[in-house]
Design an enzyme around this catalytic site. Structure first.
Site, short mmCIF file in Angstrom:
data_model
loop_
_atom_site.label_atom_id
_atom_site.label_comp_id
_atom_site.label_asym_id
_atom_site.label_seq_id
_atom_site.Cartn_x
_atom_site.Cartn_y
_atom_site.Cartn_z
N ILE A 177 -9.97 9.68 -4.83
CA ILE A 177 -11.20 10.22 -5.88
C ILE A 177 -10.73 11.82 -6.00
CG2 ILE A 177 -13.48 10.45 -6.92
CD1 ILE A 177 -11.91 7.34 -6.53
N GLU A 261 -7.45 9.78 -20.61
CA GLU A 261 -6.84 9.98 -19.36
C GLU A 261 -5.20 9.93 -19.37
OE1 GLU A 261 -8.26 8.04 -15.98
OE2 GLU A 261 -7.03 8.99 -14.59
N ARG A 262 -4.71 8.81 -19.94
CA ARG A 262 -3.34 8.74 -19.96
C ARG A 262 -2.70 9.78 -20.87
NH1 ARG A 262 -4.49 2.34 -19.96
NH2 ARG A 262 -4.94 2.28 -17.82
C1 LIG Z 1 -3.92 12.26 -6.26
C2 LIG Z 1 -4.38 10.97 -6.67
C3 LIG Z 1 -5.54 11.26 -7.36
C4 LIG Z 1 -6.36 10.02 -7.97
N1 LIG Z 1 -7.50 10.45 -8.66
C5 LIG Z 1 -8.23 9.16 -8.83
C6 LIG Z 1 -9.55 9.55 -9.59
O1 LIG Z 1 -10.06 10.77 -9.76
N2 LIG Z 1 -10.19 8.03 -9.59
C7 LIG Z 1 -9.83 6.90 -9.23
O2 LIG Z 1 -10.55 6.11 -9.45
N3 LIG Z 1 -8.60 6.89 -9.00
C8 LIG Z 1 -7.75 7.95 -8.63
N4 LIG Z 1 -6.64 7.66 -8.27
C9 LIG Z 1 -6.11 6.15 -8.04
C10 LIG Z 1 -4.97 5.89 -8.91
O3 LIG Z 1 -5.50 5.47 -10.17
C11 LIG Z 1 -4.33 4.58 -8.32
O4 LIG Z 1 -3.54 4.83 -7.05
C12 LIG Z 1 -3.42 3.85 -9.36
O5 LIG Z 1 -4.22 3.44 -10.59
C13 LIG Z 1 -2.70 2.65 -8.47
O6 LIG Z 1 -3.52 1.74 -7.77
P1 LIG Z 1 -3.16 1.59 -6.38
O7 LIG Z 1 -2.90 2.81 -5.72
O8 LIG Z 1 -4.31 0.82 -5.89
O9 LIG Z 1 -1.75 0.64 -6.36
P2 LIG Z 1 -1.65 -0.80 -6.66
O10 LIG Z 1 -2.72 -1.44 -7.58
O11 LIG Z 1 -1.98 -1.56 -5.23
O12 LIG Z 1 -0.22 -0.99 -6.93
C14 LIG Z 1 0.71 -0.79 -6.18
C15 LIG Z 1 2.28 -0.80 -6.77
O13 LIG Z 1 2.24 -2.30 -7.40
C16 LIG Z 1 2.46 -2.09 -8.59
N5 LIG Z 1 1.89 -3.06 -9.25
C17 LIG Z 1 0.36 -3.59 -9.49
N6 LIG Z 1 0.10 -4.51 -10.21
C18 LIG Z 1 1.40 -4.96 -10.65
C19 LIG Z 1 1.76 -6.09 -11.65
N7 LIG Z 1 0.79 -6.77 -12.15
N8 LIG Z 1 3.20 -5.98 -11.96
C20 LIG Z 1 4.39 -5.25 -11.43
N9 LIG Z 1 3.61 -4.14 -10.43
C21 LIG Z 1 2.34 -3.93 -10.18
C22 LIG Z 1 1.96 -0.79 -9.02
O14 LIG Z 1 2.59 -0.22 -10.35
C23 LIG Z 1 2.28 0.18 -7.98
O15 LIG Z 1 3.60 0.57 -7.99
C24 LIG Z 1 -5.75 8.64 -7.83
C25 LIG Z 1 -4.60 8.57 -7.09
C26 LIG Z 1 -4.09 9.66 -6.48
C27 LIG Z 1 -2.82 9.48 -5.56
#
Ligand SMILES: Cc1cc2nc3c(=O)[nH]c(=O)nc-3n(C[C@H](O)[C@H](O)[C@H](O)COP(=O)(O)OP(=O)(O)OC[C@H]3O[C@@H](n4cnc5c(N)ncnc54)[C@H](O)[C@@H]3O)c2cc1C
Length: 398
Positions: A177, A261-262
């Site tokens: 976060i 955000e995007r």
């Molecule tokens: C520095 C930093 C700041 C952040 N800030 C915030 C914040 O302020 N608030 C917040 O809520 N979150 C935050 N995030 C979280 C960020 O939004 C998530 O890391 C991101 O959405 C990916 O989720 P995950 O890490 O759980 O990966 P996962 O969902 O576990 O995915 C892992 C991999 O699998 C791939 N994948 C997943 N599903 C599929 C599919 N159906 N088909 C093909 N590929 C797939 C993904 O693309 C990824 O490469 C932050 C992350 C970081 C590192």
């Protein structure tokens, strides 16, 4: 003339540039080492109206629209700031829009057209308690959606909020976060039915509420000046009045605000690419090898030309999509494409820019080194490149 090149926007660009030069550049390296930006920076940015850009004056913002927000983001990075600084200083760009929209203001200047007026309704109390102080730079907010079990599948959120009289009782955890260490409040996505049901609501949870603990500060590849935290909720009692909008309408609200955000992340990506083209061009003019400046060699000139082209093409496309969003067009697919186009341009350009710097590019002293590390998150945060491709494929009817 570019859509962001009006006399008013030139002034805004100038204001942003002088803020970065005066208030950021002398300290950025220290903040990178400290792992956060100081709270006073928020107040300073608020005082000159930068923090509130894109938020209506009726909620304490400075007015302006999506393109103004984009311009500020772009200029901060092009003046020598960084996407990490944007993440830290402008976290309210993701933490507040849900509240502003629920109160009847158009959210964050980032979903719809021009802002500035607008009568508020409903959740005005949240606006007074959280939005105004945050835009005044006296409070810091964060947005918590992602959980340890996963971030891409938002509907699978497992943090629960069970109704108990005038309160919700929240249990679960969040991770990664942004500004979570410093935040005074967290706009938190919770499940208001059984875990994984997809029935989501959004609650504002105050730091200091019993049972809410901020875990360790997460160490990262980049975005060093932006603090990132794990959050834990154990039987945290949150007043029902801290719910944003109606119960079980959270999923839609979260999805709508992802567009903003995007586009911000897309802007950070192309602006980082533009900045790296500038840094590499300067370097290649000054650096001589085998008795001649690097920039005199055709291979190097063509590489710089290609980098410049990619960055400018990404910028033009992001601006076009942003203008369509500002006009109220439903362009979910195009927003996803804009993010992927800009991130791909950024990834390629920062890599080439570092390579052109030779060994110096690998050193902490080199600005390009920071951009190289910072850029890697842009294809992960706010929905990964793969998730953007899913959205695009759906938009193609696949
Ligand atoms: C520095 C930093 C700041 C952040 N800030 C915030 C914040 O302020 N608030 C917040 O809520 N979150 C935050 N995030 C979280 C960020 O939004 C998530 O890391 C991101 O959405 C990916 O989720 P995950 O890490 O759980 O990966 P996962 O969902 O576990 O995915 C892992 C991999 O699998 C791939 N994948 C997943 N599903 C599929 C599919 N159906 N088909 C093909 N590929 C797939 C993904 O693309 C990824 O490469 C932050 C992350 C970081 C590192």
């Amino acid at each position: 003339m570019s859509i962001v090149d009006t006399p008013e926007r030139r002034q805004l660009r100038e204001l942003t540039r002088s803020f970065v030069t005066r208030e950021v550049l002398p300290h950025l390296a220290d903040w990178e080492r400290a792992g956060e930006v100081p709270r006073e920076l928020h107040a300073t940015a608020a005082k000159i109206g930068l923090l509130g850009i894109g938020f209506p004056e009726s909620v304490g913002g400075s007015g302006g629209d999506l393109l103004d927000s984009i311009l500020v983001t772009e200029e901060i990075i092009r003046s020598g700031g960084s996407s990490g600084l944007i993440a830290a200083l402008f976290t309210h760009g993701i933490a507040l829009p849900h509240m502003v929209a629920a109160a009847g203001g158009q959210s964050g200047g980032l979903l719809r057209g021009r802002l500035g007026g607008g009568q508020l309704r409903g959740d005005d109390d949240l606006v007074d308690r959280y939005v105004r102080p945050t835009l005044a730079g006296t409070m810091i907010g964060a947005l918590a959606i992602t959980e340890p079990d996963g971030g891409s599948d938002v509907a699978a959120i497992r943090t629960t909020a069970r109704r108990d009289g005038d309160h919700y009782v929240v249990n679960g955890s969040k991770t990664y976060i942004t500004s979570g260490v410093r935040a005074d409040f967290v706009t938190t996505a919770v499940c208001t039915d059984f875990p994984g049901s997809g029935e989501l609501s959004v609650l504002v949870i105050d730091k200091g509420t019993p049972g809410f603990t901020v875990g360790r500060r997460l160490e990262k590849l980049g975005w060093h000046c932006s603090d990132t935290a794990e959050l834990s909720f154990v039987d945290v009692r949150v007043p029902v009045t801290n719910r944003i909008g109606e119960e079980n309408t959270g999923f839609l609200a979260i999805m709508q605000h992802f567009a903003a955000e995007r586009l911000s992340l897309a802007t950070q990506a192309y602006a980082t690419a533009q900045r790296c083209v500038e840094l590499a061009t300067r370097w290649c003019r000054d650096r001589a090898t085998f008795g001649r400046p690097l920039a005199s060699r055709q291979l190097v000139r063509h590489r710089l030309a290609e980098m410049h082209t990619r960055a400018e093409a990404a910028r033009a496309y992001v601006h076009e999509v942003a203008a369509r969003v500002a006009a109220g067009e439903p362009v979910v697919t195009e927003v996803a494409m804009a993010k992927n186009v800009a991130v791909a341009a950024c990834d390629q350009v920062v890599d080439q820019a570092l390579q052109l710097h030779g060994g110096f590019g690998y050193l902490r002293d080199a600005e390009v080194e920071r951009h190289y590390r910072d850029a890697r998150i842009l294809g992960i945060g706010g929905g990964t490149t793969e998730i953007m491709n899913e959205i695009i494929a759906k938009g193609m009817g696949l």
